[in-house]
Design a protein around this motif. Structure first.
Motif, short mmCIF file in Angstrom:
data_model
loop_
_atom_site.label_atom_id
_atom_site.label_comp_id
_atom_site.label_asym_id
_atom_site.label_seq_id
_atom_site.Cartn_x
_atom_site.Cartn_y
_atom_site.Cartn_z
N ILE A 84 99.29 25.92 74.05
CA ILE A 84 99.00 27.00 75.01
C ILE A 84 97.59 26.90 75.55
O ILE A 84 96.65 26.58 74.82
CB ILE A 84 99.23 28.40 74.40
N ASN A 113 97.22 42.78 71.85
CA ASN A 113 97.15 41.54 71.08
C ASN A 113 98.06 41.58 69.86
O ASN A 113 98.61 40.56 69.46
CB ASN A 113 95.72 41.30 70.61
N SER A 130 97.92 33.55 80.79
CA SER A 130 97.35 34.30 81.92
C SER A 130 98.00 33.87 83.23
O SER A 130 97.32 33.70 84.25
CB SER A 130 95.82 34.11 82.00
N GLY A 154 90.38 16.73 78.77
CA GLY A 154 90.37 17.21 77.37
C GLY A 154 91.77 17.68 76.99
O GLY A 154 92.29 17.33 75.91
N PHE A 165 94.45 26.51 81.42
CA PHE A 165 94.51 25.33 82.30
C PHE A 165 93.99 25.62 83.71
O PHE A 165 94.69 25.42 84.71
CB PHE A 165 95.95 24.78 82.34
N TRP A 186 101.39 40.17 70.65
CA TRP A 186 101.42 39.01 71.55
C TRP A 186 102.27 37.85 71.01
O TRP A 186 102.99 37.20 71.77
CB TRP A 186 99.99 38.52 71.84
P1 NAD Z 1 92.06 26.74 77.73
O1 NAD Z 1 92.72 26.22 78.95
O2 NAD Z 1 90.64 27.07 77.76
O3 NAD Z 1 92.28 25.71 76.54
C1 NAD Z 1 93.56 25.33 76.08
C2 NAD Z 1 93.42 24.62 74.74
O4 NAD Z 1 92.77 23.37 74.94
C3 NAD Z 1 92.56 25.41 73.72
O5 NAD Z 1 93.12 25.26 72.44
C4 NAD Z 1 91.21 24.72 73.82
O6 NAD Z 1 90.48 24.84 72.63
C5 NAD Z 1 91.65 23.28 74.09
N1 NAD Z 1 90.60 22.50 74.78
C6 NAD Z 1 89.87 22.84 75.87
N2 NAD Z 1 88.99 21.87 76.19
C7 NAD Z 1 89.18 20.89 75.28
C8 NAD Z 1 88.56 19.61 75.06
N3 NAD Z 1 87.56 19.15 75.82
N4 NAD Z 1 89.01 18.87 74.02
C9 NAD Z 1 90.01 19.31 73.23
N5 NAD Z 1 90.62 20.52 73.37
C10 NAD Z 1 90.21 21.28 74.40
O7 NAD Z 1 92.95 28.00 77.32
P2 NAD Z 1 92.82 29.16 76.21
O8 NAD Z 1 91.77 30.13 76.58
O9 NAD Z 1 92.81 28.63 74.82
O10 NAD Z 1 94.24 29.84 76.49
C11 NAD Z 1 94.77 30.84 75.70
C12 NAD Z 1 95.69 31.68 76.55
O11 NAD Z 1 96.39 32.60 75.71
C13 NAD Z 1 94.94 32.52 77.60
O12 NAD Z 1 95.65 32.49 78.81
C14 NAD Z 1 94.97 33.93 77.00
O13 NAD Z 1 94.96 34.96 77.96
C15 NAD Z 1 96.31 33.88 76.26
N6 NAD Z 1 96.37 34.95 75.25
C16 NAD Z 1 96.82 36.16 75.66
C17 NAD Z 1 96.89 37.21 74.75
C18 NAD Z 1 97.41 38.52 75.26
O14 NAD Z 1 98.00 38.52 76.34
N7 NAD Z 1 97.21 39.63 74.56
C19 NAD Z 1 96.47 37.04 73.44
C20 NAD Z 1 96.01 35.77 73.06
C21 NAD Z 1 95.96 34.71 73.98
#
Ligand code: NAD
Length: 171
Positions: free
Chosen positions: A6, A80, A36, A15, A9, A83
């Motif tokens: 997840i 959360n 999101s 990465g 993106f 979620w």
């Molecule tokens: P992101 O796109 O920042 O990263 C995705 C994944 O890739 C993460 O695990 C991150 O650590 C990894 N990553 C990023 N750059 C990297 C790199 N250079 N090398 C290796 N790994 C890398 O996304 P995110 O913020 O982790 O996304 C989580 C999603 O889950 C969000 O959209 C958030 O809103 C959603 N969420 C929603 C709720 C809710 O609706 N209540 C709760 C929890 C999470």
């Protein structure tokens, strides 16, 4: 065995692609969830859920993983605490979740689902925040995303859009 990856993106970068290739060595099928999904046209979230889906399918094709993957959008919810069941109710079944996001790790662990962290790849440059900044500053952002993603972002006018939504009426 099916793994779920997840992320937001915004945009999908090298990465993410490195993580995905690693996941592909550990599981048979991958569910990629676009978090999101309701967000778009803001400085932090310039791309729509559907655009991110297209980016990811293009990138999967580049590395020969399209046949083994499904990409699906997921809207955020206000609570959360529920979620993880929201996630489960909206996406194909999965056995293990891959994430380095501390909130995701906490919520998935509390739900009793297996979670695996992945190594970070050049986080100083392979980062959505850094890439969006380079886009606004006319920098070398295409080097940090798969070629097919750079082509797609150019095709949809992603950089002019990001610049437009980052401006205020005083600019
Ligand atoms: P992101 O796109 O920042 O990263 C995705 C994944 O890739 C993460 O695990 C991150 O650590 C990894 N990553 C990023 N750059 C990297 C790199 N250079 N090398 C290796 N790994 C890398 O996304 P995110 O913020 O982790 O996304 C989580 C999603 O889950 C969000 O959209 C958030 O809103 C959603 N969420 C929603 C709720 C809710 O609706 N209540 C709760 C929890 C999470």
């Amino acid at each position: 065995m099916r793994g779920l990856y997840i992320g937001r993106f915004q945009p999908y970068h090298l990465g993410h692609q490195a993580v995905l290739k690693k996941i592909a060595q550990e599981v048979d099928e991958i569910v990629i969830v676009i978090g999101s999904a309701q967000e778009s046209h803001t400085p932090e979230n310039p791309f729509t859920g559907g655009e991110r889906m297209e980016m990811i399918y293009a990138a999967l094709t580049e590395v020969g993983l399209r046949e083994r993957s499904v990409v699906t959008p997921l809207q955020d919810i206000q609570r959360n605490s529920v979620w993880a069941s929201h996630l489960r109710s909206m996406v194909p079944r999965f056995d293990v979740v891959y994430s380095n996001n501390p909130l995701v790790i906490q919520l998935i662990t509390e739900a009793g689902i297996e979670i695996r962290r992945s190594p970070m790849y050049q986080r100083e440059q392979y980062s959505g925040t850094v890439i969006r900044k380079l886009m606004r500053e006319n920098g070398e952002w295409p080097l940090l995303v798969p070629d097919s993603v750079a082509d797609f972002i150019r095709e949809i006018g992603g950089v002019p859009r990001l610049n437009a939504v980052s401006r205020s009426d005083r600019d």
